[in-house]
Design an enzyme around this catalytic site. Structure first.
Site: not given
Ligand code: NAP
Length: 251
Positions: A146, A160
């Site tokens: 991130s 985070y």
């Molecule tokens: P999200 O929409 O909250 O989706 C998270 C996914 O991870 C869900 O499928 C969830 O499972 C799964 N998950 C959560 N905890 C877990 C665990 N302990 N074991 C296995 N699976 C788990 O998140 P996202 O925004 O797509 O983010 C994905 C990645 O990108 C993350 O690493 C995040 O830090 C990074 N990121 C995101 C952003 C942003 O703005 N969105 C920015 C920078 C980096 P369930 O569906 O079963 O709940």
């Protein structure tokens, strides 16, 4: 480009960025293992969508922060496909907006366990299967970092940001460790992306609120991150390893 027959594990693949990686990866010919934590319905519906579009996928529940769960996830892939070509360490969590003096040890430990320990454990299992040192055929790993790792997350979630800083260091170190073993390791560092992660951290309007701080004046989409991840996985990125690439609208 396509990678027919190759197998891909996406942790946290049920929703958000992970789901976009699964969909686009399947469309390019990967057989996709969709890991998720709790939301059975989202993962099941994604697998159905991939299959009805002619792709191959299966859902595998498990907490990446639990070593027994990680072992079970990889064993499920061993049984189903008998090989692993690509891992995307995408599972990650945020928490409520807080200063360091408001954070419990339990919160900090959960963040590090899922975001850091989970990625390291999954990479360990992937290396055991993909490294030529262990008789594997090589492969690629992409970690989700991130831009918080370099901005710092002050006043919002320094825990985070610190966890993603560790991901950057791990990406560089692991890439060198396995560089002669057929495995490339890179990271994609998203800016603000429109997914449900912000609501899960108690900030459902964060995407709207952060827009003005992005030079392109908009949030990114999950698909825009997925395209970068899939490029790193592909043979087009054959000389890229140890890279941490910002995909952040210029932030
Ligand atoms: P999200 O929409 O909250 O989706 C998270 C996914 O991870 C869900 O499928 C969830 O499972 C799964 N998950 C959560 N905890 C877990 C665990 N302990 N074991 C296995 N699976 C788990 O998140 P996202 O925004 O797509 O983010 C994905 C990645 O990108 C993350 O690493 C995040 O830090 C990074 N990121 C995101 C952003 C942003 O703005 N969105 C920015 C920078 C980096 P369930 O569906 O079963 O709940």
């Amino acid at each position: 480009m396509s990678d027919p027959g190759k197998t891909l594990l996406v942790t946290g693949g049920g929703r958000g960025i992970g789901a976009a990686i699964c969909r686009i990866g399947a469309a390019r010919g990967y057989r996709v293992a969709v890991n998720y934590a709790e939301n059975d319905a989202a993962a099941k519906s994604l697998v159905e969508d991939i299959e009805s579009a002619g792709g191959t996928a299966f859902a595998v529940r498990g907490d990446v922060g639990s070593e027994p769960d990680v072992l079970a996830i990889f064993e499920a892939i061993d049984r189903k496909w008998g090989r692993l070509d690509a891992l995307v360490n995408n599972a990650g969590v945020v928490d409520r907006k807080a200063r360091i003096d408001e954070m419990s040890a339990a919160r900090i430990e959960r963040m590090m366990r899922i975001n850091i320990v989970g990625s390291l454990l999954c990479a360990r299992e992937a290396v055991k299967r993909m490294s030529t040192r262990h008789g594997g055929q090589g492969g690629a790993i992409v970690n989700l970092s991130s831009i918080a790792a370099t901005l710092g997350g002050s006043g919002e979630y320094v825990d985070y940001a610190a966890s993603k800083g560790a991901i950057n260091a791990f990406t560089i170190g692991l890439s060198k460790e396995v560089a002669t073993e057929g495995i490339r390791v890179n990271a994609v560092s998203p800016g603000i992306i429109d997914t449900e992660i912000h609501a899960s951290g108690g900030q459902p309007h964060r995407v709207e609120a952060m827009r003005e701080f992005v030079p392109m004046k908009r949030a990114g989409t999950a698909e825009e991150i997925a395209h970068a991840v899939l490029w790193f996985l592909s043979d087009e990125a054959s000389y890229a390893t140890g890279s941490v690439m910002n995909v952040s609208g210029g932030r």
